[in-house]
Scaffold this active site. Sequence first.
Site, mmCIF file in Angstrom:
data_model
loop_
_atom_site.group_PDB
_atom_site.id
_atom_site.type_symbol
_atom_site.label_atom_id
_atom_site.label_comp_id
_atom_site.label_asym_id
_atom_site.label_seq_id
_atom_site.Cartn_x
_atom_site.Cartn_y
_atom_site.Cartn_z
ATOM 1 N N HIS A 73 0.840 -1.208 0.000
ATOM 2 C CA HIS A 73 0.000 0.000 0.000
ATOM 3 C C HIS A 73 0.872 1.255 0.000
ATOM 4 C CE1 HIS A 73 -3.073 -2.614 2.369
ATOM 5 N NE2 HIS A 73 -3.549 -2.472 1.152
ATOM 6 N N LYS B 129 -17.539 -7.821 6.032
ATOM 7 C CA LYS B 129 -16.722 -8.546 7.002
ATOM 8 C C LYS B 129 -16.196 -7.570 8.046
ATOM 9 C CE LYS B 129 -12.996 -10.361 5.618
ATOM 10 N NZ LYS B 129 -11.962 -10.909 4.730
ATOM 11 N N ARG C 10 -2.389 -6.150 -8.428
ATOM 12 C CA ARG C 10 -1.344 -7.131 -8.178
ATOM 13 C C ARG C 10 -1.359 -8.240 -9.229
ATOM 14 N NH1 ARG C 10 -3.326 -7.418 -2.165
ATOM 15 N NH2 ARG C 10 -5.115 -6.856 -3.430
ATOM 16 N N SER D 237 -3.041 -7.601 2.884
ATOM 17 C CA SER D 237 -3.311 -7.465 4.312
ATOM 18 C C SER D 237 -3.703 -8.816 4.904
ATOM 19 C CB SER D 237 -4.433 -6.464 4.552
ATOM 20 O OG SER D 237 -4.044 -5.187 4.124
#
Length: 160
Positions: free
Chosen positions: A17, A41, A90, A128
């Site tokens: 990040h 979530k 990514r 993460s």
Amino acid sequence: MNIFVYPGSFDPVTNGHLDIIDRAAKLCDKLIVAVLINRTKTPAFTIEERASFIEEVLVGRDNIEVIPFSGLLVDFMKKHNATTVVKGLRAVSDFEYEFQMALLNKKLYPSIETLFMMTNVEYSYLSSSAVRELASYGGNIKDLVPDIIIDRVYGKYKNK
Ligand code: ADP
């Protein structure tokens, strides 16, 4: 003034990040790191923790601001007079979701641009969720997250 917004949950912020933040901040007058308050979530770290980790790492960087947000990204963009959403990519697996979001946002707010930045090859494997998984088993997260947050990331999983 050209204002960009980099949205995410940053649960917790990673060096991947931060690489995107550094590179994006060079392309605009002001970069807002927009930290998502709720998602379906429940995040591992509270909104206060997630935002303050980023603030601590970026202290002294005048053209970067960290702001929590909930609701529609386009409303947040309008409120802050932002022109461009920044997203990191990514792998192909990121593409489909990001493609849909970019087109939906464009539909809701036609003048918006989404800028995709390719991950730094060093961080292409980093997420993460991988950091959380590693930390929960006591694995080494040095070089994956900024040094000043390492203890607090491990702290989350102590006595669990
Ligand atoms: P994660 O996918 O790691 O849980 P977020 O939802 O907080 O992260 O992601 C916010 C933004 O950062 C997204 O645009 C995501 O694609 C991007 N991003 C996350 N990790 C990386 C990385 N290692 N390199 C480049 N971009 C990344």
